[in-house]
Design a protein around this motif. Structure first.
Motif, PDB file in Angstrom:
ATOM      1  N   THR A  37       0.832  -1.201   0.000  1.00 36.72           N
ATOM      2  CA  THR A  37       0.000   0.000   0.000  1.00 36.72           C
ATOM      3  C   THR A  37       0.861   1.243   0.000  1.00 36.72           C
ATOM      4  OG1 THR A  37      -1.755  -1.148   1.179  1.00 36.72           O
ATOM      5  CG2 THR A  37      -1.779   1.251   1.267  1.00 36.72           C
ATOM      6  N   ARG A  38       1.921   1.250   0.810  1.00 39.30           N
ATOM      7  CA  ARG A  38       2.789   2.414   0.847  1.00 39.30           C
ATOM      8  C   ARG A  38       3.468   2.646  -0.488  1.00 39.30           C
ATOM      9  NH1 ARG A  38       3.962   0.380   6.025  1.00 39.30           N
ATOM     10  NH2 ARG A  38       5.862  -0.607   5.285  1.00 39.30           N
ATOM     11  N   LEU A  39       3.883   1.562  -1.139  1.00 37.39           N
ATOM     12  CA  LEU A  39       4.536   1.700  -2.424  1.00 37.39           C
ATOM     13  C   LEU A  39       3.600   2.345  -3.434  1.00 37.39           C
ATOM     14  CD1 LEU A  39       6.813   1.172  -4.431  1.00 37.39           C
ATOM     15  CD2 LEU A  39       5.875  -1.121  -4.794  1.00 37.39           C
ATOM     16  N   HIS A  40       2.384   1.817  -3.532  1.00 37.77           N
ATOM     17  CA  HIS A  40       1.447   2.370  -4.511  1.00 37.77           C
ATOM     18  C   HIS A  40       0.950   3.731  -4.084  1.00 37.77           C
ATOM     19  CE1 HIS A  40       1.449  -1.078  -7.063  1.00 37.77           C
ATOM     20  NE2 HIS A  40       1.155  -1.875  -6.076  1.00 37.77           N
ATOM     21  N   ALA A  41       0.901   3.996  -2.783  1.00 40.71           N
ATOM     22  CA  ALA A  41       0.494   5.328  -2.343  1.00 40.71           C
ATOM     23  C   ALA A  41       1.437   6.377  -2.896  1.00 40.71           C
ATOM     24  CB  ALA A  41       0.474   5.401  -0.820  1.00 40.71           C
ATOM     25  N   ALA A  42       2.704   6.012  -2.986  1.00 36.11           N
ATOM     26  CA  ALA A  42       3.669   6.973  -3.496  1.00 36.11           C
ATOM     27  C   ALA A  42       3.423   7.323  -4.941  1.00 36.11           C
ATOM     28  CB  ALA A  42       5.080   6.428  -3.338  1.00 36.11           C
ATOM     29  N   GLY A  78      -4.137   3.808  -1.804  1.00 39.56           N
ATOM     30  CA  GLY A  78      -3.944   4.421  -0.491  1.00 39.56           C
ATOM     31  C   GLY A  78      -5.088   5.343  -0.169  1.00 39.56           C
ATOM     32  N   ARG A  79      -4.906   6.128   0.851  1.00 38.87           N
ATOM     33  CA  ARG A  79      -5.929   7.037   1.303  1.00 38.87           C
ATOM     34  C   ARG A  79      -5.254   8.257   1.884  1.00 38.87           C
ATOM     35  NH1 ARG A  79      -5.690   6.326   6.653  1.00 38.87           N
ATOM     36  NH2 ARG A  79      -4.527   4.502   7.305  1.00 38.87           N
ATOM     37  N   GLY A  80      -5.917   9.392   1.841  1.00 35.46           N
ATOM     38  CA  GLY A  80      -5.338  10.603   2.374  1.00 35.46           C
ATOM     39  C   GLY A  80      -6.189  11.788   2.009  1.00 35.46           C
ATOM     40  N   GLY A  81      -5.957  12.896   2.687  1.00 32.39           N
ATOM     41  CA  GLY A  81      -6.773  14.077   2.412  1.00 32.39           C
ATOM     42  C   GLY A  81      -8.223  13.771   2.672  1.00 32.39           C
ATOM     43  N   MET A  82      -9.007  13.718   1.628  1.00 34.59           N
ATOM     44  CA  MET A  82     -10.445  13.526   1.761  1.00 34.59           C
ATOM     45  C   MET A  82     -10.932  12.303   1.022  1.00 34.59           C
ATOM     46  SD  MET A  82     -11.492  17.475   1.124  1.00 34.59           S
ATOM     47  CE  MET A  82     -13.224  17.059   1.019  1.00 34.59           C
ATOM     48  N   VAL A  85      -7.972   6.141  -2.800  1.00 33.53           N
ATOM     49  CA  VAL A  85      -7.407   6.083  -4.144  1.00 33.53           C
ATOM     50  C   VAL A  85      -7.255   4.635  -4.574  1.00 33.53           C
ATOM     51  CG1 VAL A  85      -5.501   6.761  -5.643  1.00 33.53           C
ATOM     52  CG2 VAL A  85      -6.189   8.242  -3.758  1.00 33.53           C
ATOM     53  N   TRP A  86      -7.720   4.348  -5.800  1.00 34.21           N
ATOM     54  CA  TRP A  86      -7.659   3.009  -6.365  1.00 34.21           C
ATOM     55  C   TRP A  86      -6.817   3.015  -7.633  1.00 34.21           C
ATOM     56  CZ3 TRP A  86     -10.016  -0.328  -3.159  1.00 34.21           C
ATOM     57  CH2 TRP A  86     -11.053   0.145  -2.339  1.00 34.21           C
ATOM     58  N   LYS A  87      -6.145   1.921  -7.845  1.00 35.12           N
ATOM     59  CA  LYS A  87      -5.500   1.682  -9.135  1.00 35.12           C
ATOM     60  C   LYS A  87      -6.539   1.029 -10.035  1.00 35.12           C
ATOM     61  CE  LYS A  87      -1.597  -0.731 -11.296  1.00 35.12           C
ATOM     62  NZ  LYS A  87      -0.447  -1.649 -11.065  1.00 35.12           N
TER      63      LYS A  87
END
Length: 754
Positions: A37-42, A78-82, A85-87
Motif C-alpha cells: 500500500t505504501r509503495l502504490h500510495a507513493a 492508499g488514502r489521504g486528504g479527503m 485512491v484506487w489503481k
C-alpha cells in the motif's frame, strides 16, 4: 475510546503520525498500511500519514469495488486528504489510471462534496509537465471521483529513503522542477498547502518531477467558507508558521514547504523534525531553523542560502514567488552546465553566484566545497540543462530598444533581497508612465510587466529578440496594428518567459504573421483577438523550432479568438528539425475560410495537448503530420487531441503523414458538426483505428456513406443530429451543449460548470 493525551509519533519523513487506533480490548490495532500500500500510495501522492480528513482504513479495506464507471478497479493504492485512491484500468484507452473517490463518511456531506469538486476544478486547471494530470471528474452512486494520471515510479520520500541524501546538483534540478510546477499552480490561483516529499512523484529514472495530491489545495481566488482561515491544513513538519497559526496564507506558504523539501533532499529529514507533533509545531513557530552548513559543511553555500531564505518565518523575508525560485535555480544549473568540468567543484564551493566576462568565455565564480568530481560528473550526466543566457540583462537600443544584448550585469546573490519587479503603465489618452508602447518595453527589465491601461490603437512592430521574463498585457482591450505592413506585428526570436495577454490585433500585410515565435521557449499567448485581412495567405500565429527541450515549461496558446485570411491559417506550428515539447493549445476559437486550413501541426511533437478548441469554417479543421520523437511515449499518450469541436469544415481532420507508419496519438471526446469528410487515405484511417487511442468522439452526420461507416466507426459515433445552444459564432453559447445533452461526456471545458 482513544486516549487524547497519548503522544503522537513521527515517521521518517518528519511527519507527525496519529497513534494507532485502540480496539475494544484497549489494545492497539494495526492500520492497514502494508508495504504494498505504501509503495502504490507513493505513485499518486497519497500519504498514509496525512493528518487531514483521514478516512479510516476499514472504510475501504474490506469493500473493494469491482468497477468505478467504465474503469476496472485493480486494487487499493492508499488514502489521504479527503478520499480513497484506487489503481484502475481504462478499457477505452488501454491505460492504467489512479482514481480518487470521496471517502464514504464524507460523501454524505454536501459541504464535503462541494469541497471535493472544488479540489477537482483547482487541480484540473493546472496544465504543466511537473503537475500530476487530472483526466476526468465523474460520479457514481452520488460519490464523485477523480480519474488521474498514474505514475509507475515512486515518490521523493522513497527515493531518498533508498539512496540516502541526494547529490546537490540533482537536488537543485528536482527543486527547480518543483518550483516550476508550483509557479504554474500559483498562476491559476491555487495554493498546494501540503508540499512534502511523499507528494513529489518521480519517474523516468528519478529525474523528472510530478507534484501530486492537490487534495488539500484551495483556490486562493475563492473566498467561500470552505477555506476558512482559522483551520490549519497540511502536514506539520512541512507547514509554514502562518499555516500552523490558522492565519490566512498565500503562495509563499508553499515556498516555506519547498525549503523544507530541499532540506529533506540534502540532509534526509525535515529541518523541524521532532519526537512528537507538538514538538514539531513548537520548533516551526518558536525556534530558528539550523543552517544547512551547520548540519553538513559540504553543502554548497549558495544552495544553503537559498534554503535559509525559503525557511524564514516571516513570509515577507522569503522569496516572493515560485517563479523567482525556479529562475534562480535554473540559473545555477545553467552555470554548472556551461562550466568546464575542472571548474565545477570551484563553482559549487563559492558562497555566491557571480560572473565576469573574459576573453576565453565565462569565468564562473560560484561554487562549493564539495562532493568529489566523480559525483559531480555523474550528476551532470543525469540532467539535461537549458542553454541560453541564464542572467538578467538590461535591454539595449537595437530594434527599437527591445533586443537584449550581452551585458555585464551585477552578480546574482542567493539570499539577497529580490530585485523589485515593476508594472510599467502605457496610455495615449490618460496619465501613465509612458505614452509609447515601444519606449515602455525598451525600459522594461526581466520580471517586469508592461501594461497598456487604455483602449487606444497602437501602431507598432514589436521585435522582442532575446527578451526574457516579460509580461505584455492590456486591461482595456487595446489594439495593435503594424506600422510597417511588411513586418510581423510581433516577433519573438530567442529568449524565454514572454507572456502576451488581452490585446486585439489587426494585420494588413498578406505575407506577414500577427505573431511569429522562433527558437524561443516558455511563451504564453492568452486572451488575444487576432483578425487577418481577407488577402492573407500565411498563418496568423506561426511557431517554429520552439520548446526544443523536454524540460522547458509549456508553450501555451490559450483562450484566443483568431480569424484567418482567405488562404491563410489561424495557427501553424512547425517542429522540424527540432521537436516541440510541452505544447498546450486550449480553449481557443479558430475561424478560417472555406478554402483554408484552420490549423496545422507539422513535425516532431514530444508532448502536445490540443484541448477544448473550436476549429470552424475551414477547408480542413486540423491538418497533422506527426513524426516520431525519441523519448516520447510510444503509445501516443503524450500527444492528445481531446474535447475539441469541429464546425462546418469540409474535412474536420487531415492526416499528412510522410512516414511509412502513423505516429500514434489520442483522439478523444471531440464533437464534429456540419462537416463532411476526413482527409486521410483508407490505410491511414485504418491505422488510426488500430494504433491510436480513440474514445468518445461524436460526429453529427445525416447520411454517412458505407465507406465512412466501415472505416470510421472505430473513430467516431455517428449521430443524425446533435443539439447545441447556438450555431451562431457571435453568441456566447456558440456550440455549447445543453445541460441535459446525452453527449456532455463528450465536452470541452466550456461545457463544464464554472
Amino acid at each position: 475510546m482513544d486516549d487524547p493525551h497519548r503522544p503522537t509519533r513521527e515517521n521518517d519523513e518528519g511527519d507527525a503520525v496519529p497513534p494507532e487506533p485502540v480496539g475494544p480490548d484497549n489494545k492497539t490495532r494495526p492500520m492497514h498500511t502494508g508495504a504494498s500500500t505504501r509503495l502504490h500510495a507513493a505513485t499518486t501522492g497519497v500519504d498514509e500519514n496525512d493528518l487531514t480528513g483521514m478516512a479510516d482504513a476499514d472504510d475501504w479495506k474490506d469493500d473493494i469495488p469491482v468497477s468505478l464507471g467504465k474503469y476496472t478497479v485493480e486494487g487499493p493504492i492508499g488514502r489521504g486528504g479527503m478520499g480513497v485512491v484506487w489503481k484502475a484500468h481504462d478499457p477505452d484507452l488501454s491505460r492504467t489510471v489512479a482514481i480518487k473517490v470521496l471517502a464514504p463518511h464524507l460523501a454524505q456531506s454536501l459541504t464535503a462534496r462541494r469541497r471535493f469538486q472544488r479540489e477537482a476544478r483547482a487541480a484540473a486547471a493546472i496544465s504543466h509537465p511537473h503537475v500530476l494530470t487530472i483526466h476526468h471528474v465523474e460520479e457514481q452512486n452520488k460519490a464523485p471521483f477523480l480519474v488521474m494520471e498514474y505514475i509507475a515510479g515512486g515518490s521523493l520520500k522513497e527515493f531518498v529513503a533508498e539512496r540516502g541524501k541526494l547529490d546537490p546538483v540533482l537536488a537543485i534540478q528536482l527543486c527547480c522542477q518543483i518550483a516550476q510546477g508550483l509557479a504554474a499552480a500559483h498562476a491559476q490561483g491555487v495554493i498546494h498547502r501540503d508540499v512534502k516529499p511523499s507528494n513529489v512523484m518521480l519517474h523516468e529514472g528519478g529525474v523528472r518531477v510530478r507534484i501530486a495530491d492537490f487534495g488539500l489545495a484551495r483556490a486562493a481566488f475563492d473566498n467561500s467558507d470552505l477555506t476558512s482561515h482559522d483551520h490549519a491544513v497540511g502536514t506539520p513538519a512541512y507547514m509554514a508558521p502562518e499555516q500552523l497559526r490558522g492565519a490566512r496564507v498565500d503562495a509563499r506558504a508553499d515556498l516555506f514547504s519547498l525549503g523544507c523539501v530541499m532540506h529533506y533532499m540534502l540532509i534526509g529529514h525535515s529541518p523541524f523534525q521532532g519526537r512528537t507533533q507538538a514538538e514539531t509545531i513548537h520548533k516551526i513557530l518558536g525556534q530558528p531553523h539550523r543552517s544547512l552548513l551547520d548540519v553538513d559543511p559540504t553543502i554548497p553555500p549558495a544552495l544553503a542560502e537559498i534554503v535559509d531564505r525559503l525557511l524564514q518565518k516571516n513570509p515577507d523575508e522569503r522569496y516572493q514567488s515560485a517563479f523567482e525560485v525556479a529562475a534562480l535555480l535554473e540559473r545555477y544549473l545553467t552555470m554548472l552546465n556551461q562550466a568546464p568540468t575542472d571548474e565545477i567543484a570551484e563553482i559549487l564551493a563559492s558562497p555566491t553566484l557571480s560572473r565576469q566576462r573574459q576573453k576565453r568565455g565565462w569565468l564562473l565564480g560560484v561554487g562549493t566545497t564539495a562532493g568529489g568530481m566523480a559525483l559531480i560528473a555523474f550528476s551532470l550526466w543525469m540532467i539535461f540543462l537549458p542553454t541560453g543566457d541564464p542572467f538578467e540583462s538590461s535591454p539595449g537600443t537595437a530594434n527599437m530598444g527591445m533586443t537584449a544584448p550581452e551585458d555585464d550585469s551585477p552578480a546574482v546573490v542567493p539570499g539577497a533581497p529580490p530585485r523589485v519587479t515593476r508594472v510599467i503603465t502605457v496610455a495615449e489618452t490618460r496619465d501613465a508612465d509612458f505614452h509609447e508602447l515601444e519606449e515602455a518595453i525598451a525600459h522594461a527589465k526581466p520580471g517586469d510587466t508592461v501594461r497598456v491601461v487604455d483602449g487606444s490603437t497602437y501602431a507598432v512592430n514589436l521585435n522582442l529578440r532575446n527578451r526574457r521574463d516579460l509580461i505584455l498585457e492590456t486591461t482595456s482591450a487595446a489594439e495593435l496594428v503594424a506600422t510597417d505592413p511588411s513586418e510581423h506585428l510581433i516577433q519573438i526570436h530567442g529568449g524565454r518567459g514572454i507572456r502576451i495577454r488581452g490585446f486585439r490585433m489587426t494585420t494588413t500585410c498578406e505575407n506577414c504573421h500577427a505573431i511569429a515565435l522562433m527558437e524561443t521557449s516558455d511563451v504564453q499567448l492568452e486572451d488575444l483577438e487576432i483578425d487577418q485581412q481577407a488577402a492573407h495567405s500565411v498563418a496568423a500565429i506561426h511557431v517554429a523550432d520552439c520548446n526544443a527541450s523536454r524540460h522547458d515549461p509549456p508553450l501555451v496558446i490559450r483562450s484566443c479568438r483568431v480569424r484567418s485570411g482567405s488562404s491563410g491559417q489561424c495557427l501553424w506550428i512547425h517542429a522540424d528539425p527540432q521537436p516541440v515539447w510541452n505544447l498546450v493549445v486550449e480553449n481557443n476559437r479558430f475561424f478560417a475560410t472555406s478554402q483554408a486550413t484552420v490549423a496545422v501541426l507539422w513535425g516532431y511533437f514530444g508532448e502536445a495537448t490540443i484541448r477544448g478548441n473550436i476549429f470552424a469554417s475551414g477547408g480542413v479543421g486540423l491538418n497533422m503530420n506527426l513524426l516520431p520523437v525519441d523519448g516520447a511515449d510510444p503509445d501516443g499518450s503524450s500527444r492528445r487531441l481531446i474535447g475539441n469541436r469541429f464546425f462546418r469544415c469540409r474535412s474536420w481532420i487531415g492526416l499528412m503523414s510522410t512516414e511509412p507508419a502513423l505516429t500514434p496519438f489520442i483522439l478523444a471526446d471531440n464533437l464534429i458538426l456540419e462537416s463532411e469528410n476526413v482527409e486521410a487515405t483508407l490505410s491511414q484511417q485504418a491505422e488510426v483505428a488500430e494504433y491510436c487511442s480513440v474514445d468518445g468522439n461524436v460526429w453529427e452526420h445525416t447520411r454517412p456513406s458505407e465507406t465512412q461507416n466501415r472505416q470510421l466507426q472505430k473513430w467516431v459515433r455517428f449521430e443524425p443530429e446533435v443539439a447545441v445552444q447556438s450555431r451562431n459564432p457571435s453568441h456566447t453559447d456558440f456550440l455549447r451543449l445543453p445541460d441535459d445533452s446525452p453527449f456532455r461526456s463528450t465536452a470541452t471545458s466550456n461545457d463544464r460548470d464554472d
